[in-house]
Design a protein around this motif. Structure first.
Motif, PDB file in Angstrom:
ATOM      1  N   GLU A  59       0.819  -1.212   0.000  1.00 55.70           N
ATOM      2  CA  GLU A  59       0.000   0.000   0.000  1.00 55.70           C
ATOM      3  C   GLU A  59       0.854   1.264   0.000  1.00 55.70           C
ATOM      4  N   ALA A  60       1.998   1.221   0.682  1.00 57.62           N
ATOM      5  CA  ALA A  60       2.856   2.402   0.783  1.00 57.62           C
ATOM      6  C   ALA A  60       3.944   2.416  -0.290  1.00 57.62           C
ATOM      7  N   ASP A  61       4.039   1.323  -1.055  1.00 56.20           N
ATOM      8  CA  ASP A  61       5.059   1.192  -2.098  1.00 56.20           C
ATOM      9  C   ASP A  61       6.474   1.365  -1.528  1.00 56.20           C
ATOM     10  N   ILE A  62       6.727   0.631  -0.449  1.00 59.11           N
ATOM     11  CA  ILE A  62       8.062   0.608   0.157  1.00 59.11           C
ATOM     12  C   ILE A  62       8.483  -0.845   0.353  1.00 59.11           C
ATOM     13  N   GLY A  63       9.763  -1.051   0.554  1.00 55.91           N
ATOM     14  CA  GLY A  63      10.297  -2.398   0.710  1.00 55.91           C
ATOM     15  C   GLY A  63       9.827  -3.079   1.984  1.00 55.91           C
ATOM     16  N   ILE A  64       9.612  -4.384   1.872  1.00 55.94           N
ATOM     17  CA  ILE A  64       9.144  -5.169   3.011  1.00 55.94           C
ATOM     18  C   ILE A  64      10.152  -5.141   4.158  1.00 55.94           C
ATOM     19  N   ALA A  65      11.448  -5.083   3.846  1.00 58.52           N
ATOM     20  CA  ALA A  65      12.467  -5.053   4.901  1.00 58.52           C
ATOM     21  C   ALA A  65      12.318  -3.799   5.755  1.00 58.52           C
ATOM     22  N   HIS A  66      12.008  -2.676   5.130  1.00 57.87           N
ATOM     23  CA  HIS A  66      11.800  -1.430   5.876  1.00 57.87           C
ATOM     24  C   HIS A  66      10.591  -1.549   6.797  1.00 57.87           C
ATOM     25  N   VAL A  67       9.531  -2.148   6.290  1.00 59.70           N
ATOM     26  CA  VAL A  67       8.314  -2.313   7.089  1.00 59.70           C
ATOM     27  C   VAL A  67       8.579  -3.250   8.264  1.00 59.70           C
ATOM     28  N   SER A  68       9.247  -4.362   7.992  1.00 65.36           N
ATOM     29  CA  SER A  68       9.541  -5.323   9.058  1.00 65.36           C
ATOM     30  C   SER A  68      10.378  -4.696  10.159  1.00 65.36           C
ATOM     31  N   ARG A  69      11.381  -3.916   9.785  1.00 64.30           N
ATOM     32  CA  ARG A  69      12.237  -3.253  10.763  1.00 64.30           C
ATOM     33  C   ARG A  69      11.428  -2.230  11.564  1.00 64.30           C
ATOM     34  N   ALA A  70      10.567  -1.481  10.882  1.00 62.87           N
ATOM     35  CA  ALA A  70       9.727  -0.488  11.562  1.00 62.87           C
ATOM     36  C   ALA A  70       8.783  -1.175  12.549  1.00 62.87           C
ATOM     37  N   LEU A  71       8.168  -2.273  12.128  1.00 69.71           N
ATOM     38  CA  LEU A  71       7.247  -2.992  13.003  1.00 69.71           C
ATOM     39  C   LEU A  71       7.971  -3.545  14.224  1.00 69.71           C
ATOM     40  N   LYS A  72       9.192  -4.040  14.044  1.00 69.23           N
ATOM     41  CA  LYS A  72       9.958  -4.559  15.177  1.00 69.23           C
ATOM     42  C   LYS A  72      10.203  -3.450  16.201  1.00 69.23           C
ATOM     43  N   GLY A  73      10.617  -2.278  15.718  1.00 68.24           N
ATOM     44  CA  GLY A  73      10.852  -1.164  16.629  1.00 68.24           C
ATOM     45  C   GLY A  73       9.588  -0.733  17.354  1.00 68.24           C
ATOM     46  N   LEU A  74       8.497  -0.662  16.622  1.00 68.62           N
ATOM     47  CA  LEU A  74       7.217  -0.270  17.219  1.00 68.62           C
ATOM     48  C   LEU A  74       6.735  -1.317  18.213  1.00 68.62           C
ATOM     49  N   ARG A  75       6.962  -2.575  17.879  1.00 70.35           N
ATOM     50  CA  ARG A  75       6.540  -3.663  18.763  1.00 70.35           C
ATOM     51  C   ARG A  75       7.386  -3.674  20.030  1.00 70.35           C
ATOM     52  N   ASP A  76       8.685  -3.451  19.891  1.00 69.25           N
ATOM     53  CA  ASP A  76       9.570  -3.417  21.066  1.00 69.25           C
ATOM     54  C   ASP A  76       9.142  -2.349  22.057  1.00 69.25           C
ATOM     55  N   ARG A  77       8.517  -1.295  21.576  1.00 68.96           N
ATOM     56  CA  ARG A  77       8.062  -0.201  22.446  1.00 68.96           C
ATOM     57  C   ARG A  77       6.592  -0.333  22.851  1.00 68.96           C
ATOM     58  N   GLY A  78       5.958  -1.427  22.439  1.00 66.05           N
ATOM     59  CA  GLY A  78       4.579  -1.672  22.848  1.00 66.05           C
ATOM     60  C   GLY A  78       3.549  -0.843  22.110  1.00 66.05           C
ATOM     61  N   LEU A  79       3.921  -0.335  20.929  1.00 68.17           N
ATOM     62  CA  LEU A  79       2.984   0.492  20.158  1.00 68.17           C
ATOM     63  C   LEU A  79       2.162  -0.330  19.176  1.00 68.17           C
ATOM     64  N   VAL A  80       2.691  -1.469  18.766  1.00 66.61           N
ATOM     65  CA  VAL A  80       1.944  -2.410  17.937  1.00 66.61           C
ATOM     66  C   VAL A  80       2.128  -3.804  18.533  1.00 66.61           C
ATOM     67  N   GLU A  81       1.241  -4.709  18.144  1.00 64.47           N
ATOM     68  CA  GLU A  81       1.322  -6.079  18.652  1.00 64.47           C
ATOM     69  C   GLU A  81       1.044  -7.072  17.545  1.00 64.47           C
ATOM     70  N   LEU A  82       1.619  -8.260  17.692  1.00 64.74           N
ATOM     71  CA  LEU A  82       1.369  -9.350  16.774  1.00 64.74           C
ATOM     72  C   LEU A  82       0.064 -10.012  17.190  1.00 64.74           C
ATOM     73  N   LEU A  83      -0.861 -10.153  16.253  1.00 59.56           N
ATOM     74  CA  LEU A  83      -2.197 -10.670  16.581  1.00 59.56           C
ATOM     75  C   LEU A  83      -2.337 -12.166  16.334  1.00 59.56           C
ATOM     76  N   VAL A  84      -1.301 -12.785  15.786  1.00 56.78           N
ATOM     77  CA  VAL A  84      -1.303 -14.232  15.528  1.00 56.78           C
ATOM     78  C   VAL A  84      -0.195 -14.856  16.366  1.00 56.78           C
ATOM     79  N   PRO A  85      -0.167 -16.192  16.477  1.00 53.28           N
ATOM     80  CA  PRO A  85       0.896 -16.822  17.268  1.00 53.28           C
ATOM     81  C   PRO A  85       2.292 -16.461  16.773  1.00 53.28           C
ATOM     82  N   GLU A  86       3.205 -16.330  17.704  1.00 55.23           N
ATOM     83  CA  GLU A  86       4.592 -15.952  17.413  1.00 55.23           C
ATOM     84  C   GLU A  86       5.250 -16.898  16.404  1.00 55.23           C
ATOM     85  N   GLU A  87       4.890 -18.173  16.442  1.00 50.05           N
ATOM     86  CA  GLU A  87       5.514 -19.169  15.582  1.00 50.05           C
ATOM     87  C   GLU A  87       5.147 -18.986  14.107  1.00 50.05           C
ATOM     88  N   ARG A  88       4.081 -18.304  13.845  1.00 49.40           N
ATOM     89  CA  ARG A  88       3.604 -18.143  12.468  1.00 49.40           C
ATOM     90  C   ARG A  88       4.601 -17.306  11.666  1.00 49.40           C
TER      91      ARG A  88
END
Length: 92
Positions: A37-66
């Motif tokens: 949707e944002a037309d950016i690389g998946i690696a950038h999104v994954s890194r951003a999500l990790k940082g946001l998740r580490d700070r408790g701003l986003v959460e994984l809604l499926v099992p961690e193993e997935r």
């Protein structure tokens, strides 16, 4: 209040974190949906999500193993931070 401003500063210091949090404020999504949707690389999104998740701003809604179809959502804290970012006009 200073903790919230620390989180706001963390988010707005990266366009990728802003993009990811903005998208998740609209509803849950996978990293590939955000990237497409944002037309950016998946690696950038994954890194951003990790940082946001580490700070408790986003959460994984499926099992961690997935490994495929990992759906993320915004947390209450993440939503509060996003509302502040928007209300203070801190992004373009």
């Amino acid at each position: 209040m200073s903790d919230e401003w620390d989180e706001i500063g963390f988010v707005i210091s990266s366009d990728y974190r802003v993009t990811a949090l903005k998208r998740l404020a609209e509803g849950p999504a996978t990293p590939s949906q955000i990237a497409d949707e944002a037309d950016i690389g998946i690696a950038h999104v994954s890194r951003a999500l990790k940082g946001l998740r580490d700070r408790g701003l986003v959460e994984l809604l499926v099992p961690e193993e997935r490994k495929k179809g990992r759906v993320y959502g915004i947390t209450t804290d993440g939503n509060d931070v996003w509302q502040q970012i928007e209300s203070q006009n801190l992004i373009d």
